[in-house]
Design an enzyme around this catalytic site. Sequence first.
Site, PDB file in Angstrom:
ATOM      1  N   LYS A 194       0.853  -1.186   0.000  1.00 30.69           N
ATOM      2  CA  LYS A 194       0.000   0.000   0.000  1.00 30.69           C
ATOM      3  C   LYS A 194       0.884   1.228   0.000  1.00 30.69           C
ATOM      4  O   LYS A 194       1.694   1.423   0.909  1.00 30.69           O
ATOM      5  CB  LYS A 194      -0.899  -0.026   1.234  1.00 30.69           C
ATOM      6  N   LYS A 201      -2.118  -1.476  -3.942  1.00 33.16           N
ATOM      7  CA  LYS A 201      -3.015  -0.323  -3.865  1.00 33.16           C
ATOM      8  C   LYS A 201      -2.222   0.961  -3.908  1.00 33.16           C
ATOM      9  O   LYS A 201      -1.252   1.056  -3.158  1.00 33.16           O
ATOM     10  CB  LYS A 201      -3.797  -0.428  -2.561  1.00 33.16           C
TER      11      LYS A 201
HETATM   12  C1  PBG Z   1      -7.258   3.382   5.479  1.00 29.90           C
HETATM   13  C2  PBG Z   1      -7.704   3.193   4.085  1.00 29.90           C
HETATM   14  C3  PBG Z   1      -7.573   4.162   3.085  1.00 29.90           C
HETATM   15  C4  PBG Z   1      -8.167   3.640   1.941  1.00 29.90           C
HETATM   16  C5  PBG Z   1      -8.663   2.374   2.249  1.00 29.90           C
HETATM   17  N1  PBG Z   1      -8.352   2.097   3.593  1.00 29.90           N
HETATM   18  C6  PBG Z   1      -7.005   5.526   3.137  1.00 29.90           C
HETATM   19  C7  PBG Z   1      -5.666   5.742   3.664  1.00 29.90           C
HETATM   20  O1  PBG Z   1      -4.842   4.845   3.807  1.00 29.90           O
HETATM   21  O2  PBG Z   1      -5.395   6.902   3.979  1.00 29.90           O
HETATM   22  C8  PBG Z   1      -8.243   4.384   0.646  1.00 29.90           C
HETATM   23  C9  PBG Z   1      -9.210   3.918  -0.366  1.00 29.90           C
HETATM   24  C10 PBG Z   1      -9.482   4.868  -1.460  1.00 29.90           C
HETATM   25  O3  PBG Z   1      -8.856   5.928  -1.624  1.00 29.90           O
HETATM   26  O4  PBG Z   1     -10.388   4.549  -2.235  1.00 29.90           O
HETATM   27  N2  PBG Z   1      -6.872   2.336   6.218  1.00 29.90           N
END
Ligand code: PBG
Length: 332
Positions: A204, A257
């Site tokens: 991520k 992601k």
């Molecule tokens: C947080 C989380 C995020 C997303 C999914 N889970 C945001 C982040 O890490 O700040 C983002 C998903 C998206 O932008 O569609 N645990």
Amino acid sequence: MPEKLNIPIRPRRNRKTPAIRGLVRETTLSPSDLIYPLFIHEDVLDVPIESMPGCHRWSLNGLIEEVGRAYAVGVRAIVFFPKIEETLKTPHGEECFNPDGLVPRAIRRVKEAYPDVAVITDVALDPYNSDGHDGIVEKDENGELKILNDETVAILCQQALCHADAGADVVSPSDMMDGRIGAIREALDAAGHEEISILSYAVKYASAYYGPFRGALDSAPKAGDKKTYQMDPANSSEALREVDLDIAEGADMVMVKPAGPYLDVISLVRDSVDVPVAAYQVSGEYLMIKSAAKDGWIDEEKVAMESLLGIKRAGASMILTYFAKDVAERLG
Ligand code: PBG
């Protein structure tokens, strides 16, 4: 008459009719590949999300109706993101393991109405944490923020257990703390939840593409950024290190992601692991397509479909996408 060229090999022969193109097609997209992320809140109204046109924060009744509409077009997997009331947010985010909290109630409602829908839950503290981070925040003597790893993992284990107890099929840690997959696996097994899967957000990135999502949940960090736990967008070898660790710790599936700007990473991960790879087409990717289509600059349906096909072709077996219901309907 122009002279005939001597070209014995003509690739266009394989594209000459829809039937031939169908035979040679290498990648297909099906509703069963899609995971539909759904926002929920503690309210009786369904509220459109300004930063994500076409998405809503659903009430629990609205959620069941929306799952029903997605179900009707073939979507069989969903993931929840809760907007938690400010008054319930704390530095340690204890609300995340309240058995009567919003997420466990949503899990039970969906499982009651649609037992064959795969319910996936996000495991991370950011919706519950008064600092807006995925982990517990401490300030050091110089006022620098520190995200406490091991203390956070202990709470994530309780959160994962709470979701499993409520009936989730898959828990999905999105926090990027070290060692959390192993710890969650152990906690689940110790509680008799050995059948609950772990879909790890192994790779991520610290991405600006999450902006509209944080707007949807009011979950942006109050201070600092997420760069000490989410990955540097410049790196891909590091992605392999993360997936190897998570798989060794027991991840059943791993995720990359965002998706579109990281197709090379999806492909790299696909080639180097033997578990299924998921990819998350995040809020910013969705919004870029939505806004360009709103002004008529691009064709939303076609671009959405092509973006997902690209992610699939890169090597993802499943895709989290806000387009899930619409695309499934068209694939139908
Ligand atoms: C947080 C989380 C995020 C997303 C999914 N889970 C945001 C982040 O890490 O700040 C983002 C998903 C998206 O932008 O569609 N645990």
